[in-house]
Design an enzyme around this catalytic site. Sequence first.
Site, short mmCIF file in Angstrom:
data_model
loop_
_atom_site.label_atom_id
_atom_site.label_comp_id
_atom_site.label_asym_id
_atom_site.label_seq_id
_atom_site.Cartn_x
_atom_site.Cartn_y
_atom_site.Cartn_z
N ASP A 1 19.24 -20.47 -74.88
CA ASP A 1 20.68 -19.72 -75.48
C ASP A 1 21.34 -19.09 -74.26
OD1 ASP A 1 18.55 -17.79 -75.20
OD2 ASP A 1 18.78 -17.40 -77.02
N ASP B 1 14.77 -9.07 -86.22
CA ASP B 1 15.46 -9.42 -87.26
C ASP B 1 14.87 -10.75 -87.60
OD1 ASP B 1 16.71 -10.74 -85.48
OD2 ASP B 1 19.05 -10.21 -86.13
N HIS C 1 15.16 -13.33 -85.82
CA HIS C 1 15.83 -14.74 -84.99
C HIS C 1 14.71 -15.14 -84.18
CE1 HIS C 1 17.67 -11.86 -81.71
NE2 HIS C 1 16.48 -12.07 -81.31
N GLU D 1 20.19 -16.30 -85.88
CA GLU D 1 20.35 -14.96 -86.44
C GLU D 1 20.13 -15.29 -88.02
OE1 GLU D 1 19.97 -12.41 -84.96
OE2 GLU D 1 21.45 -11.93 -83.34
P1 PGA Z 1 12.44 -9.57 -76.33
O1 PGA Z 1 13.55 -10.68 -76.95
O2 PGA Z 1 11.50 -10.71 -75.59
O3 PGA Z 1 13.05 -9.14 -75.06
O4 PGA Z 1 11.75 -8.60 -77.17
C1 PGA Z 1 13.00 -11.75 -77.99
C2 PGA Z 1 14.04 -12.15 -78.82
O5 PGA Z 1 15.22 -11.35 -79.11
O6 PGA Z 1 14.12 -13.29 -78.96
#
Ligand code: PGA
Length: 260
Positions: free
Chosen positions: A66, A135, A137, A142
Amino acid sequence: MEVVITTPPQAASLVADAVTAIFRGRPDAVLGVATGSTPVLVYDELGRRVERGELSLARARAFMLDEYVGLPEGHPERYRTVIDRDFASKVDIDPANVHGPDGLAEDLPAACAAYEAAIQAAGGVDLQLLGIGSDGHVAFNEPGSSLASRTRIKSLTRQTREDNARFFDGDTEAVPRHCLTQGVATILAARHLVLMAFGKGKAEAVHHLAEGPVSAMWPATALQLHPHVTVFVDDAAASRLQLGDYYRETFQAKPSWQGI
Ligand code: PGA
């Protein structure tokens, strides 16, 4: 789905073993890379293996999950910059072979379609590294995302922007509202999915991921539909799993030849 409850360094070592095995067999294989804090230990371990001559990514191709829309080139939090810093600079990959969706394109839908085509032209992703949002995702799909989605523009939830504000001096408003992200179906097309989640903040999402019903409300649950998924969690992220004891026993009793 295989759930492995272990420490982050042990997880990084096992993931690096899997990556090493793929690239020993096929030096031009395709690695799916993720941003965020979680995969950094893996990139550090891959870097050490490249330094020791145990692994070469010189002919590897890499695809990002992304990208934020609108962050200028060179912005420290633009995901292309983050991947160059956290991953590409530590290994021997040719930066020209690291690809991401173009969040600065004038025609964003065309950039998304071009990105899907580029992944296909490369032969698809062999091993995809993934994190999970608190959340639920996966990449930036999302809650409410289509489980059949492909690379497209998404709006970030407030929760995600608050979670990521730590990278923007704590300023939620500085976190972009839009991103381009591989869709859930794009991710499910990779041949091996490796998701890592550490810390209590991920416990609810991990519970849904492994044990909840498949639902667009927790997009990562779509991974239950994939035949080869390995999930690494620490004790804190595993704290809400109903089958935690079973996962621990299974991993302890795993035949050594099996790998992940
Ligand atoms: P993080 O993010 O590795 O910084 O916890 C993971 C994500 O939001 O997919």
